[in-house]
Design a protein around this motif. Structure first.
Motif, PDB file in Angstrom:
ATOM      1  N   UNK A  22       0.833  -1.208   0.000  1.00 44.64           N
ATOM      2  CA  UNK A  22       0.000   0.000   0.000  1.00 44.64           C
ATOM      3  C   UNK A  22       0.864   1.253   0.000  1.00 44.64           C
ATOM      4  N   UNK A  23       1.903   1.271   0.817  1.00 45.56           N
ATOM      5  CA  UNK A  23       2.815   2.421   0.878  1.00 45.56           C
ATOM      6  C   UNK A  23       3.513   2.641  -0.463  1.00 45.56           C
ATOM      7  N   UNK A  24       3.986   1.571  -1.074  1.00 45.27           N
ATOM      8  CA  UNK A  24       4.684   1.686  -2.355  1.00 45.27           C
ATOM      9  C   UNK A  24       3.736   2.197  -3.431  1.00 45.27           C
ATOM     10  N   UNK A  28       4.205   5.684  -5.542  1.00 46.72           N
ATOM     11  CA  UNK A  28       4.294   5.655  -7.006  1.00 46.72           C
ATOM     12  C   UNK A  28       3.092   6.322  -7.676  1.00 46.72           C
ATOM     13  N   UNK A  29       2.146   6.784  -6.874  1.00 44.61           N
ATOM     14  CA  UNK A  29       0.964   7.431  -7.434  1.00 44.61           C
ATOM     15  C   UNK A  29       0.003   6.466  -8.110  1.00 44.61           C
ATOM     16  N   UNK A 102       5.509  -3.877 -13.858  1.00 42.61           N
ATOM     17  CA  UNK A 102       4.131  -4.109 -14.318  1.00 42.61           C
ATOM     18  C   UNK A 102       3.497  -2.807 -14.786  1.00 42.61           C
ATOM     19  N   UNK A 103       3.730  -1.721 -14.066  1.00 46.50           N
ATOM     20  CA  UNK A 103       3.166  -0.425 -14.462  1.00 46.50           C
ATOM     21  C   UNK A 103       3.755   0.031 -15.790  1.00 46.50           C
TER      22      UNK A 103
END
Length: 115
Positions: A22-24, A28-29, A102-103
Motif C-alpha cells: 500500500x505504501x509503495x 508511485x501514485x 508491471x506499471x
C-alpha cells in the motif's frame, strides 16, 4: 495490474506485507487494488502453487526473482533470503521493482512520446 497477496490466516507477516505494498503504491501514485487470498487448505495450496505465506504476485508472477523451484505446496510460512539473511517478508525493493515493471508494461509504448 493484478496484485495478489496469498496467505494463511495465522501469518504474522501478512499484514506488514500488505502495508508495504500500500505504501509503495501511494509513493508511485498508483491506486491499484490488492487482492488478499487466504489459502485455507492443502488442495487450494497445491492448486495455486503456493510456496508459503505471505506470497506476493504481480500479474501472476511471484515478486521473488530467484524463487527456487518448490516441489511441494502447503499451509506453511514462507521465508525470503534478503541480504544473506532469512526473513519472513520480501525485500521492499523487490515489491517496488515488480510493481514498477508491471506499471511500465501496462503504460505501453504509446505513452512514451507524450511528455
Amino acid at each position: 495490474m493484478k496484485i495478489e497477496v496469498l496467505y494463511v490466516s495465522d501469518c504474522a507477516n501478512h499484514a506488514p506485507v500488505v502495508t508495504t505494498i500500500t505504501e509503495i503504491l501511494k509513493e508511485c501514485g498508483l491506486e491499484e487494488q490488492i487482492r488478499e487470498i487466504e489459502v485455507t487448505d492443502s488442495e487450494r495450496a497445491i492448486a495455486m502453487a503456493f510456496p508459503g505465506s505471505p506470497t506476493v504476485r504481480i500479474n501472476g508472477t511471484d515478486i521473488e526473482c530467484d524463487l527456487p523451484q518448490v516441489n511441494s505446496s502447503g499451509l506453511t510460512c514462507r521465508t525470503y533470503i534478503v541480504n544473506g539473511k532469512r526473513q519472513g517478508v520480501p525485500h521492499r525493493d523487490w515489491i517496488r521493482g515488480a510493481i514498477m515493471r508491471a506499471a511500465s508494461v501496462e503504460s505501453g509504448p504509446e505513452k512514451d512520446g507524450q511528455d
